[in-house]
Design a protein around this motif. Structure first.
Motif, PDB file in Angstrom:
ATOM      1  N   MET A  57       0.824  -1.199   0.000  1.00 13.10           N
ATOM      2  CA  MET A  57       0.000   0.000   0.000  1.00 13.10           C
ATOM      3  C   MET A  57       0.859   1.251   0.000  1.00 13.10           C
ATOM      4  O   MET A  57       0.427   2.333   0.326  1.00 13.10           O
ATOM      5  N   ARG A  58       2.132   1.137  -0.363  1.00 10.55           N
ATOM      6  CA  ARG A  58       3.035   2.270  -0.302  1.00 10.55           C
ATOM      7  C   ARG A  58       2.933   3.177  -1.507  1.00 10.55           C
ATOM      8  O   ARG A  58       3.447   4.274  -1.511  1.00 10.55           O
ATOM      9  N   SER A  59       2.312   2.700  -2.550  1.00  6.69           N
ATOM     10  CA  SER A  59       2.237   3.517  -3.750  1.00  6.69           C
ATOM     11  C   SER A  59       1.297   4.691  -3.554  1.00  6.69           C
ATOM     12  O   SER A  59       0.313   4.613  -2.841  1.00  6.69           O
ATOM     13  N   ASP A  60       1.626   5.801  -4.210  1.00 10.13           N
ATOM     14  CA  ASP A  60       0.792   6.985  -4.085  1.00 10.13           C
ATOM     15  C   ASP A  60      -0.603   6.757  -4.652  1.00 10.13           C
ATOM     16  O   ASP A  60      -1.585   7.314  -4.185  1.00 10.13           O
ATOM     17  N   ALA A  61      -0.675   5.903  -5.673  1.00 14.34           N
ATOM     18  CA  ALA A  61      -1.973   5.659  -6.314  1.00 14.34           C
ATOM     19  C   ALA A  61      -2.958   5.046  -5.343  1.00 14.34           C
ATOM     20  O   ALA A  61      -4.143   5.365  -5.339  1.00 14.34           O
ATOM     21  N   SER A  62      -2.442   4.134  -4.487  1.00 15.95           N
ATOM     22  CA  SER A  62      -3.336   3.452  -3.556  1.00 15.95           C
ATOM     23  C   SER A  62      -3.846   4.380  -2.476  1.00 15.95           C
ATOM     24  O   SER A  62      -4.802   4.081  -1.786  1.00 15.95           O
ATOM     25  N   MET A  63      -3.181   5.518  -2.310  1.00 15.39           N
ATOM     26  CA  MET A  63      -3.577   6.443  -1.266  1.00 15.39           C
ATOM     27  C   MET A  63      -4.470   7.544  -1.804  1.00 15.39           C
ATOM     28  O   MET A  63      -4.618   8.600  -1.208  1.00 15.39           O
ATOM     29  N   ILE A 149       1.235   9.605  14.987  1.00 15.36           N
ATOM     30  CA  ILE A 149       1.663   8.349  14.363  1.00 15.36           C
ATOM     31  C   ILE A 149       1.313   8.252  12.884  1.00 15.36           C
ATOM     32  O   ILE A 149       1.923   7.474  12.147  1.00 15.36           O
ATOM     33  N   PHE A 150       0.330   9.028  12.417  1.00 19.70           N
ATOM     34  CA  PHE A 150      -0.012   9.009  10.989  1.00 19.70           C
ATOM     35  C   PHE A 150       0.612  10.193  10.232  1.00 19.70           C
ATOM     36  O   PHE A 150       0.326  10.385   9.061  1.00 19.70           O
ATOM     37  N   ILE A 160       1.089   7.772   5.102  1.00 18.59           N
ATOM     38  CA  ILE A 160       1.058   6.589   5.970  1.00 18.59           C
ATOM     39  C   ILE A 160      -0.381   6.128   6.112  1.00 18.59           C
ATOM     40  O   ILE A 160      -1.232   6.859   6.632  1.00 18.59           O
ATOM     41  N   ARG A 161      -0.670   4.937   5.625  1.00 19.21           N
ATOM     42  CA  ARG A 161      -2.028   4.392   5.730  1.00 19.21           C
ATOM     43  C   ARG A 161      -2.163   3.450   6.915  1.00 19.21           C
ATOM     44  O   ARG A 161      -3.091   3.546   7.705  1.00 19.21           O
ATOM     45  N   THR A 162      -1.238   2.506   7.052  1.00 15.44           N
ATOM     46  CA  THR A 162      -1.343   1.463   8.068  1.00 15.44           C
ATOM     47  C   THR A 162      -0.189   1.566   9.054  1.00 15.44           C
ATOM     48  O   THR A 162       0.976   1.569   8.662  1.00 15.44           O
ATOM     49  N   VAL A 163      -0.530   1.645  10.335  1.00 18.77           N
ATOM     50  CA  VAL A 163       0.466   1.712  11.400  1.00 18.77           C
ATOM     51  C   VAL A 163       0.312   0.485  12.287  1.00 18.77           C
ATOM     52  O   VAL A 163      -0.798   0.124  12.692  1.00 18.77           O
ATOM     53  N   LEU A 164       1.433  -0.183  12.572  1.00 20.32           N
ATOM     54  CA  LEU A 164       1.460  -1.291  13.523  1.00 20.32           C
ATOM     55  C   LEU A 164       2.214  -0.812  14.759  1.00 20.32           C
ATOM     56  O   LEU A 164       3.373  -0.411  14.671  1.00 20.32           O
ATOM     57  N   ALA A 284      -8.892   4.266   3.701  1.00 21.63           N
ATOM     58  CA  ALA A 284      -9.124   4.315   5.143  1.00 21.63           C
ATOM     59  C   ALA A 284      -7.806   4.087   5.877  1.00 21.63           C
ATOM     60  O   ALA A 284      -6.981   3.266   5.473  1.00 21.63           O
ATOM     61  N   LEU A 285      -7.615   4.800   6.967  1.00 24.04           N
ATOM     62  CA  LEU A 285      -6.432   4.593   7.801  1.00 24.04           C
ATOM     63  C   LEU A 285      -6.652   3.366   8.684  1.00 24.04           C
ATOM     64  O   LEU A 285      -7.775   3.092   9.136  1.00 24.04           O
ATOM     65  N   ILE A 286      -5.564   2.641   8.947  1.00 24.11           N
ATOM     66  CA  ILE A 286      -5.623   1.432   9.772  1.00 24.11           C
ATOM     67  C   ILE A 286      -4.573   1.540  10.870  1.00 24.11           C
ATOM     68  O   ILE A 286      -3.404   1.825  10.595  1.00 24.11           O
ATOM     69  N   TRP A 287      -4.986   1.291  12.098  1.00 22.86           N
ATOM     70  CA  TRP A 287      -4.040   1.251  13.226  1.00 22.86           C
ATOM     71  C   TRP A 287      -4.217  -0.076  13.936  1.00 22.86           C
ATOM     72  O   TRP A 287      -5.303  -0.407  14.397  1.00 22.86           O
TER      73      TRP A 287
END
Length: 505
Positions: A57-63, A149-150, A160-164, A284-287
């Motif tokens: 999900m790092r590509s700009d297109a996916s965001m 964190i985002f 940053i979409r997904t944070v673990l 959507a953001l994911i944490w």
């Protein structure tokens, strides 16, 4: 020296029973031995199948453009925000049913959170992880605030979409989530996010066998969403999945049917994996929060940032005790005493252990009730157990549940669930250990702050010990008592091949 209050409440026999067995059980069983089950049991069973080729999900297109929720009126939004505020404004140290909550903003102490390089698994006992962290120089870490964190750090240009977020048990992951949500609900931080959906795994487990759409899932936990509809560009939302290590869903991220329709009914496992991977609501953001033992259940290519909650540093420890204890002279005495014990002071990196220490030492060091002061971790937990059992004697319970019976049953529950790799329990788990579910509140009352009962969004009952180390303590006591009184080695009930595979290192 045991005080008259303790003797009158507990009786000399019970004091001897608890002190003798709890202070000597390590001759038979080390806590490390038991807790390693957490790292190797169900977590590794879930990992037995090959990892998928997860779409990064790092590509700009996916965001790209948000795909969020369109509310029919602002009153719904306000009600949603207000409900979150009511749920998260109080901190319940111990049990959610105590009736004496503390406002989070009054006691909250900023945690030390750092950016981590990866979400790799850690096989080391969590107490040793804390000790290792305590020796690490602060200059080696990139500190990050919870509310940031985002937000990319200087020099980081990709969204940053997904944070673990990883961290050992009781280190403050859930409280960090709570503070993040409360600050948002009070319109203090992250106002670019329009909706936050906290979905803790301990509550998701209660409906793990359901077939639902994403809309159905949100309706179950957040009834206000029935008045919302999905649209393309209205809202930016955040899903928070707290406690990945507590998840009882398989969560295999292998290539499966791709799910993009939020109204299509699928298994809960497929729903969550598609949401986390980004097939469903890709903007959507994911944490996700997790203990280190389960940190790599989500493939690294699906995660944009890994953070680590390190708990309290030394100044934050002192700040906590001064906030927690109104008598500042007593607070200073406790801080001074803890600094004399390296093991106890290191454990105070864990906020929950600070609370346990404040509970025990607040009594032991006070002018009202001076007495024997714990010097080791085992002694600290022994005093904590004794202190909590007094609650039963201070209340008039109709049910006749003896202290010995309660400790043995809770110890059995602690041991069996530790072997299975569970720190969260449900009604069927209690029944397996001979605990009558209808009397669960009595057991919770006997050890109010050892064994807690919670009611979540879904309004299902969830049980847990207040901390993993308390669970280990009771489990070790159960093993010792089984061996001493019944001449039975409870490890014989575990397949030897399983034992060899788990302890081969």
């Amino acid at each position: 020296m045991v005080t008259k209050t303790f003797l009158s409440c507990l009786g000399g026999w019970f004091i001897s029973f608890v002190h003798y067995h709890l202070l000597n059980y390590n001759k038979y069983l080390g806590l490390t031995c038991l807790s390693r089950y957490i790292c190797y049991s169900s977590v590794h069973q879930k990992r037995s199948e090959p990892e998928p080729s997860c779409v990064s999900m790092r590509s700009d297109a996916s965001m790209g453009h948000p795909v969020h929720f369109n509310s029919r009126d602002t009153q719904t939004d306000l009600r949603f925000r207000s409900n979150l505020m009511k749920k998260f404004e109080c901190l319940y140290e111990g049990t959610a049913q105590q009736g004496n909550p503390t406002l989070l903003n009054e006691i909250y102490t900023e945690l030390y959170i750092t950016e981590s390089e990866s979400g790799e698994i850690s096989n080391e006992h969590e107490v040793r992880q804390i000790e290792t962290q305590s020796r690490r120089a602060a200059t080696e870490d990139t500190q990050i605030k919870c509310n940031d964190i985002f937000r990319p750090l200087p020099g980081q240009d990709k969204p940053i979409r997904t944070v673990l977020t990883k961290g050992v048990a009781g280190i403050g992951k859930t409280v960090s989530v709570q503070k993040f949500i409360l600050d948002w609900a009070e319109e203090k931080e992250n106002q670019d996010i329009q909706l936050i959906f906290p979905l803790p795994f301990r509550e998701i487990n209660l409906i793990k066998d359901k077939t639902l759409s994403l809309s159905d899932l949100l309706h179950v936990f957040f009834p206000e969403t029935k008045e919302m509809e999905i649209s393309k560009d209205k809202y930016k939302v955040l899903f928070i999945f707290d406690g990945l290590d507590e998840c009882r869903l398989p969560l295999h991220f292998k290539k499966k049917e791709t799910l993009r329709d939020a109204n299509k009914k699928k298994s809960l496992e497929m729903l969550l994996t598609n949401l986390i991977v980004g097939n469903l609501l890709p903007s959507a953001l994911i944490w996700i929060t997790s203990r280190p033992a389960a940190a790599d259940l989500v493939p690294s290519e699906c995660v944009h940032r890994v953070t680590e909650v390190r708990g309290f540093n030394d100044p934050q420890k002192e700040e906590y005790f001064r906030k927690r204890i109104s008598d500042q002279s007593l607070a200073n005495t406790i801080i001074t005493y803890l600094k004399l014990s390296r093991s106890l002071y290191i454990m105070c990196h864990i906020p929950v252990f600070c609370w346990i220490s404040a509970t025990v030492l607040g009594t032991r060091l006070s002018k009202v009730e001076r007495g024997e002061i714990p010097k080791t971790l085992t002694q600290m937990y022994t005093h904590f157990l004794i202190l909590q059992t007094t609650i039963k004697h201070e209340k008039d319970y109709e049910k006749n549940v003896t202290d010995e019976d309660m400790i043995l049953k809770l110890g059995k529950l602690a041991f069996q669930q530790l072997v299975k790799g569970n720190v969260i329990f449900y009604e069927e788990d209690l029944r397996e250990c001979g605990i009558d579910v209808t009397e669960a509140s009595v057991y919770s009352g006997l050890c109010t702050q050892i064994f807690r009962e919670e009611f979540g969004w879904y309004q299902g009952k969830v049980f847990c010990f207040v901390h993993l180390s308390v669970q280990e303590h009771l489990a070790a006591l159960y093993v010792h008592l089984s061996c001493t009184y019944n001449n039975r080695n409870v490890f014989d009930t575990i397949p030897k091949q399983s034992l060899r595979s788990k302890f081969k290192d």
